[in-house]
Design a protein around this motif. Structure first.
Motif, PDB file in Angstrom:
ATOM      1  N   ARG A  45       0.819  -1.216   0.000  1.00 58.39           N
ATOM      2  CA  ARG A  45       0.000   0.000   0.000  1.00 58.39           C
ATOM      3  C   ARG A  45       0.854   1.269   0.000  1.00 58.39           C
ATOM      4  NH1 ARG A  45      -4.848  -1.633  -0.442  1.00 58.39           N
ATOM      5  NH2 ARG A  45      -5.661  -3.441   0.673  1.00 58.39           N
ATOM      6  N   LEU A  46       1.987   1.251   0.689  1.00 55.53           N
ATOM      7  CA  LEU A  46       2.889   2.397   0.660  1.00 55.53           C
ATOM      8  C   LEU A  46       3.426   2.623  -0.746  1.00 55.53           C
ATOM      9  CD1 LEU A  46       4.636   4.604   2.044  1.00 55.53           C
ATOM     10  CD2 LEU A  46       6.358   2.816   2.361  1.00 55.53           C
ATOM     11  N   LEU A  47       3.851   1.552  -1.403  1.00 54.20           N
ATOM     12  CA  LEU A  47       4.400   1.686  -2.757  1.00 54.20           C
ATOM     13  C   LEU A  47       3.340   2.156  -3.752  1.00 54.20           C
ATOM     14  CD1 LEU A  47       6.724  -1.448  -2.872  1.00 54.20           C
ATOM     15  CD2 LEU A  47       7.400   0.953  -2.628  1.00 54.20           C
ATOM     16  N   VAL A  48       2.106   1.715  -3.564  1.00 51.09           N
ATOM     17  CA  VAL A  48       1.016   2.192  -4.424  1.00 51.09           C
ATOM     18  C   VAL A  48       0.773   3.671  -4.166  1.00 51.09           C
ATOM     19  CG1 VAL A  48      -1.472   2.032  -4.846  1.00 51.09           C
ATOM     20  CG2 VAL A  48      -0.108  -0.041  -4.737  1.00 51.09           C
ATOM     21  N   GLU A  49       0.725   4.046  -2.900  1.00 49.96           N
ATOM     22  CA  GLU A  49       0.468   5.444  -2.531  1.00 49.96           C
ATOM     23  C   GLU A  49       1.551   6.378  -3.068  1.00 49.96           C
ATOM     24  OE1 GLU A  49      -1.723   8.490  -1.001  1.00 49.96           O
ATOM     25  OE2 GLU A  49      -2.312   6.384  -0.940  1.00 49.96           O
ATOM     26  N   CYS A  50       2.793   5.919  -3.047  1.00 50.66           N
ATOM     27  CA  CYS A  50       3.921   6.720  -3.545  1.00 50.66           C
ATOM     28  C   CYS A  50       4.133   6.562  -5.049  1.00 50.66           C
ATOM     29  CB  CYS A  50       5.192   6.335  -2.793  1.00 50.66           C
ATOM     30  SG  CYS A  50       5.139   6.785  -1.060  1.00 50.66           S
ATOM     31  N   LYS A  51       3.228   5.851  -5.683  1.00 51.84           N
ATOM     32  CA  LYS A  51       3.243   5.641  -7.136  1.00 51.84           C
ATOM     33  C   LYS A  51       4.506   4.925  -7.619  1.00 51.84           C
ATOM     34  CE  LYS A  51       0.108   9.447  -8.139  1.00 51.84           C
ATOM     35  NZ  LYS A  51      -0.922   8.906  -7.357  1.00 51.84           N
ATOM     36  N   GLN A  52       5.012   4.000  -6.803  1.00 46.42           N
ATOM     37  CA  GLN A  52       6.146   3.178  -7.191  1.00 46.42           C
ATOM     38  C   GLN A  52       5.688   1.938  -7.953  1.00 46.42           C
ATOM     39  OE1 GLN A  52       9.486   4.009  -6.611  1.00 46.42           O
ATOM     40  NE2 GLN A  52       8.464   5.936  -6.146  1.00 46.42           N
ATOM     41  N   ILE A  53       4.460   1.479  -7.673  1.00 47.90           N
ATOM     42  CA  ILE A  53       3.868   0.352  -8.388  1.00 47.90           C
ATOM     43  C   ILE A  53       2.421   0.690  -8.702  1.00 47.90           C
ATOM     44  CG2 ILE A  53       5.372  -1.419  -7.401  1.00 47.90           C
ATOM     45  CD1 ILE A  53       3.192  -2.152  -5.448  1.00 47.90           C
ATOM     46  N   THR A  54       1.896   0.056  -9.729  1.00 52.10           N
ATOM     47  CA  THR A  54       0.486   0.255 -10.059  1.00 52.10           C
ATOM     48  C   THR A  54      -0.367  -0.642  -9.164  1.00 52.10           C
ATOM     49  OG1 THR A  54       0.609  -1.414 -11.796  1.00 52.10           O
ATOM     50  CG2 THR A  54       0.928   0.871 -12.459  1.00 52.10           C
ATOM     51  N   PRO A  55      -1.526  -0.146  -8.761  1.00 49.16           N
ATOM     52  CA  PRO A  55      -2.364  -0.945  -7.863  1.00 49.16           C
ATOM     53  C   PRO A  55      -2.993  -2.137  -8.579  1.00 49.16           C
ATOM     54  CG  PRO A  55      -3.452   1.113  -8.426  1.00 49.16           C
ATOM     55  CD  PRO A  55      -2.080   1.164  -9.028  1.00 49.16           C
ATOM     56  N   LEU A  56      -3.274  -3.148  -7.791  1.00 46.13           N
ATOM     57  CA  LEU A  56      -3.998  -4.313  -8.290  1.00 46.13           C
ATOM     58  C   LEU A  56      -5.471  -3.970  -8.432  1.00 46.13           C
ATOM     59  CD1 LEU A  56      -2.429  -6.937  -5.884  1.00 46.13           C
ATOM     60  CD2 LEU A  56      -2.150  -6.936  -8.358  1.00 46.13           C
ATOM     61  N   ALA A  57      -6.167  -4.736  -9.223  1.00 46.05           N
ATOM     62  CA  ALA A  57      -7.612  -4.602  -9.294  1.00 46.05           C
ATOM     63  C   ALA A  57      -8.184  -4.964  -7.923  1.00 46.05           C
ATOM     64  CB  ALA A  57      -8.186  -5.519 -10.368  1.00 46.05           C
ATOM     65  N   VAL A  58      -9.294  -4.351  -7.559  1.00 48.50           N
ATOM     66  CA  VAL A  58      -9.875  -4.553  -6.230  1.00 48.50           C
ATOM     67  C   VAL A  58     -10.147  -6.026  -5.948  1.00 48.50           C
ATOM     68  CG1 VAL A  58     -11.842  -3.988  -4.748  1.00 48.50           C
ATOM     69  CG2 VAL A  58     -10.868  -2.243  -6.246  1.00 48.50           C
ATOM     70  N   MET A  87      -0.461  -9.550  -3.888  1.00 54.31           N
ATOM     71  CA  MET A  87       0.395  -8.485  -3.366  1.00 54.31           C
ATOM     72  C   MET A  87       1.848  -8.943  -3.305  1.00 54.31           C
ATOM     73  SD  MET A  87      -1.756  -6.796  -0.298  1.00 54.31           S
ATOM     74  CE  MET A  87      -3.423  -6.222  -0.511  1.00 54.31           C
ATOM     75  N   LYS A  88       2.073 -10.162  -2.855  1.00 55.73           N
ATOM     76  CA  LYS A  88       3.433 -10.705  -2.808  1.00 55.73           C
ATOM     77  C   LYS A  88       4.030 -10.750  -4.209  1.00 55.73           C
ATOM     78  CE  LYS A  88       2.849 -13.607   1.268  1.00 55.73           C
ATOM     79  NZ  LYS A  88       2.790 -14.984   1.767  1.00 55.73           N
ATOM     80  N   HIS A  89       3.240 -11.221  -5.166  1.00 55.72           N
ATOM     81  CA  HIS A  89       3.723 -11.310  -6.541  1.00 55.72           C
ATOM     82  C   HIS A  89       4.063  -9.920  -7.086  1.00 55.72           C
ATOM     83  CE1 HIS A  89       4.354 -13.153 -10.415  1.00 55.72           C
ATOM     84  NE2 HIS A  89       3.573 -12.243 -10.968  1.00 55.72           N
ATOM     85  N   LYS A  90       3.241  -8.946  -6.753  1.00 53.95           N
ATOM     86  CA  LYS A  90       3.479  -7.570  -7.210  1.00 53.95           C
ATOM     87  C   LYS A  90       4.782  -7.033  -6.629  1.00 53.95           C
ATOM     88  CE  LYS A  90       1.353  -4.185  -9.419  1.00 53.95           C
ATOM     89  NZ  LYS A  90       0.929  -4.263 -10.786  1.00 53.95           N
ATOM     90  N   LEU A  91       5.061  -7.344  -5.358  1.00 52.98           N
ATOM     91  CA  LEU A  91       6.316  -6.917  -4.739  1.00 52.98           C
ATOM     92  C   LEU A  91       7.515  -7.609  -5.385  1.00 52.98           C
ATOM     93  CD1 LEU A  91       5.351  -6.742  -0.950  1.00 52.98           C
ATOM     94  CD2 LEU A  91       5.610  -4.851  -2.567  1.00 52.98           C
ATOM     95  N   VAL A  92       7.349  -8.881  -5.737  1.00 52.40           N
ATOM     96  CA  VAL A  92       8.425  -9.611  -6.407  1.00 52.40           C
ATOM     97  C   VAL A  92       8.699  -8.990  -7.776  1.00 52.40           C
ATOM     98  CG1 VAL A  92       9.028 -11.825  -7.471  1.00 52.40           C
ATOM     99  CG2 VAL A  92       8.105 -11.767  -5.156  1.00 52.40           C
TER     100      VAL A  92
END
Length: 86
Positions: free
Chosen positions: A45-58, A66-71
């Motif tokens: 959520r921090l990385l999404v908020e800081c626009k470092q990664i794109t958010p997942l679909a709800v 979320m783990k896969h997105k961080l990887v």
């Protein structure tokens, strides 16, 4: 979702860098009593908020995605010849 053979190690590295990023943003360290699932969600959520990664679909906001997105995030930050990417 393509699984990387070093996904657990990459996730650990992503969390390390994520916590370092959070600290630079002014957040304090998470207590060791906080579970790993909550840690993943906090960093995601921090990385999404800081626009470092794109958010997942709800409908995909769960621990596995979320783990896969961080990887994926850490995989893009590491140099191509890094040992965890081979």
């Amino acid at each position: 979702m393509k699984k990387n053979k070093n996904e657990a190690k990459l996730l650990k590295k992503a969390l390390e860098l994520g916590f370092a990023f959070a600290k630079k943003q002014g957040f304090s360290d998470l207590d060791r009593s906080v579970g790993s699932t909550d840690r993943v969600e906090c960093i995601y959520r921090l990385l999404v908020e800081c626009k470092q990664i794109t958010p997942l679909a709800v409908d995909q906001e769960d621990g596995v995605h979320m783990k896969h997105k961080l990887v994926l995030w850490i995989s893009r930050l590491l140099p191509p010849d890094h040992e965890l990417l081979n």
